[in-house]
Design an enzyme around this catalytic site. Structure first.
Site, PDB file in Angstrom:
ATOM      1  N   ASP A   1      -1.315  -0.953   6.077  1.00 48.61           N
ATOM      2  CA  ASP A   1      -1.526  -0.354   7.402  1.00 48.61           C
ATOM      3  C   ASP A   1      -2.956  -0.431   7.690  1.00 48.61           C
ATOM      4  O   ASP A   1      -3.246   0.072   8.759  1.00 48.61           O
ATOM      5  CB  ASP A   1      -1.139   1.119   7.207  1.00 48.61           C
ATOM      6  CG  ASP A   1      -2.083   1.850   6.417  1.00 48.61           C
ATOM      7  OD1 ASP A   1      -2.557   1.303   5.294  1.00 48.61           O
ATOM      8  OD2 ASP A   1      -2.617   2.918   7.093  1.00 48.61           O
TER       9      ASP A   1
ATOM     10  N   ASP B   1       0.779  -1.057  -0.086  1.00 50.61           N
ATOM     11  CA  ASP B   1      -0.023  -0.041  -0.104  1.00 50.61           C
ATOM     12  C   ASP B   1       0.971   1.362   0.012  1.00 50.61           C
ATOM     13  O   ASP B   1       1.927   1.268   0.084  1.00 50.61           O
ATOM     14  CB  ASP B   1      -0.890   0.097   1.365  1.00 50.61           C
ATOM     15  CG  ASP B   1      -1.924   1.147   1.214  1.00 50.61           C
ATOM     16  OD1 ASP B   1      -2.367   1.537   0.205  1.00 50.61           O
ATOM     17  OD2 ASP B   1      -2.411   1.515   2.508  1.00 50.61           O
TER      18      ASP B   1
ATOM     19  N   ASP C   1      -0.386   5.054   1.148  1.00 49.45           N
ATOM     20  CA  ASP C   1      -0.539   5.834   2.101  1.00 49.45           C
ATOM     21  C   ASP C   1      -0.616   5.087   3.250  1.00 49.45           C
ATOM     22  O   ASP C   1      -1.321   4.306   3.443  1.00 49.45           O
ATOM     23  CB  ASP C   1      -1.765   6.536   2.136  1.00 49.45           C
ATOM     24  CG  ASP C   1      -1.863   7.583   0.792  1.00 49.45           C
ATOM     25  OD1 ASP C   1      -0.871   8.308   0.554  1.00 49.45           O
ATOM     26  OD2 ASP C   1      -2.688   7.470  -0.324  1.00 49.45           O
TER      27      ASP C   1
ATOM     28  N   LYS D   1      -9.563  -2.590  -3.184  1.00 51.50           N
ATOM     29  CA  LYS D   1      -9.284  -3.020  -2.077  1.00 51.50           C
ATOM     30  C   LYS D   1     -10.389  -2.807  -1.060  1.00 51.50           C
ATOM     31  O   LYS D   1     -10.974  -1.839  -0.914  1.00 51.50           O
ATOM     32  CB  LYS D   1      -8.135  -2.612  -1.177  1.00 51.50           C
ATOM     33  CG  LYS D   1      -6.799  -2.985  -1.677  1.00 51.50           C
ATOM     34  CD  LYS D   1      -5.746  -2.318  -1.090  1.00 51.50           C
ATOM     35  CE  LYS D   1      -5.675  -0.778  -0.870  1.00 51.50           C
ATOM     36  NZ  LYS D   1      -4.629  -0.025  -0.279  1.00 51.50           N
TER      37      LYS D   1
END
Length: 266
Positions: free
Chosen positions: A212, A16, A18, A187
């Site tokens: 995250d 990922d 961010d 996602k």
């Protein structure tokens, strides 16, 4: 018999963006060095984002400004995944689009005609400012029979002033008005991960997913059969892990800690 995988088994990487590599346009510790490490080892990788606003070229420039050099071909967005999906489902189709250049350019490249007249599909993505007129048009077109696709399910997004409504919130509005739920490509749909794996010719059994968020990155990585790595530099924090009925294969304070373990393997 199932054999537990370790970092030593990983040959290709999905990550990922961010909360893993960057936060508010600043590189997180170890992010640039991790990318350099993969390059030095000749390991294929792809950076994933549910954000459909930007093209890979845009994101390349934004990442460079933050201090991370990631080539355009190593960036995979929900807009690209959505365009690829629709190209297979409705080749040469017609689409009414609520979205920015990242989505419209991806659909154009996939051979779609973008129109508000008798479209085959309504495609909803992220925009900087949602138009009530555009949403109303989408509702009417879906009610008349157009299929409903959303790039991602994220209900909110960040801004300098605080959270703002995002694709998931607007799709809920359209669903309430039409009774039609969208097919969501991004996602946590494992389809986005499978399309990413295909993009770099990787196999799930030898690929790791770094994220995250337990509710998107980790659950989708797990369902796609990948080795999952959670970092605590974004949404999910150690104290919230017990809320989920599943676990990542490994967790780290951040990618800097992950990089140290990878270096120890060599």
């Amino acid at each position: 018999m199932k054999i537990d995988r370790t970092l030593a088994d990983v040959q290709t990487w999905l990550t990922d963006m961010d909360g893993v590599l960057v936060h508010e346009n600043h590189a997180l510790p170890g992010a640039a060095e991790l990318i350099d490490h993969w390059r030095e080892k000749g390991q294929r990788f792809l950076v994933l984002t549910n954000n459909s606003i930007y093209t890979p070229r845009d994101l390349n420039a934004r990442l460079q400004a933050s201090g991370i050099d990631i080539p355009e071909e190593s960036i995979w967005t929900s807009a690209l995944a959505t365009a690829q999906f629709l190209k297979k489902q409705l080749p040469g189709g017609r689409a009414y689009v609520i979205g920015e250049v990242g989505l419209t350019s991806a659909l154009h490249d996939a051979g779609f005609v973008i129109t508000d007249t008798k479209p085959d599909v309504v495609v909803l993505g992220e925009v900087r400012t949602y138009s009530f007129e555009a949403i109303t048009r989408a509702i009417r077109l879906i009610s008349e029979g157009a299929r409903f696709i959303a790039t991602n399910p994220d209900a909110t997004g960040p801004s300098r002033e605080g959270i703002v409504p995002a694709t998931g919130a607007v799709s809920a509005l359209i669903t309430e008005a039409t009774g039609r739920h969208p097919y969501v490509v991004g996602k946590p749909n494992p389809m986005m991960f499978r399309s990413a794996l295909n993009q770099i010719e990787a196999h799930s059994e030898t690929t790791a997913m770094i994220g995250d968020r337990m509710d998107t990155d980790i659950v989708a990585g797990m369902e796609a059969g990948m080795h999952t790595l959670l970092v605590y530099t974004g949404i999910t924090q150690p104290g919230t892990l017990e809320q989920f009925p599943f676990r990542p294969d490994q967790d780290f304070d951040g990618v800097a800690e992950l990089l140290e373990e990878l270096k120890d393997l060599t």
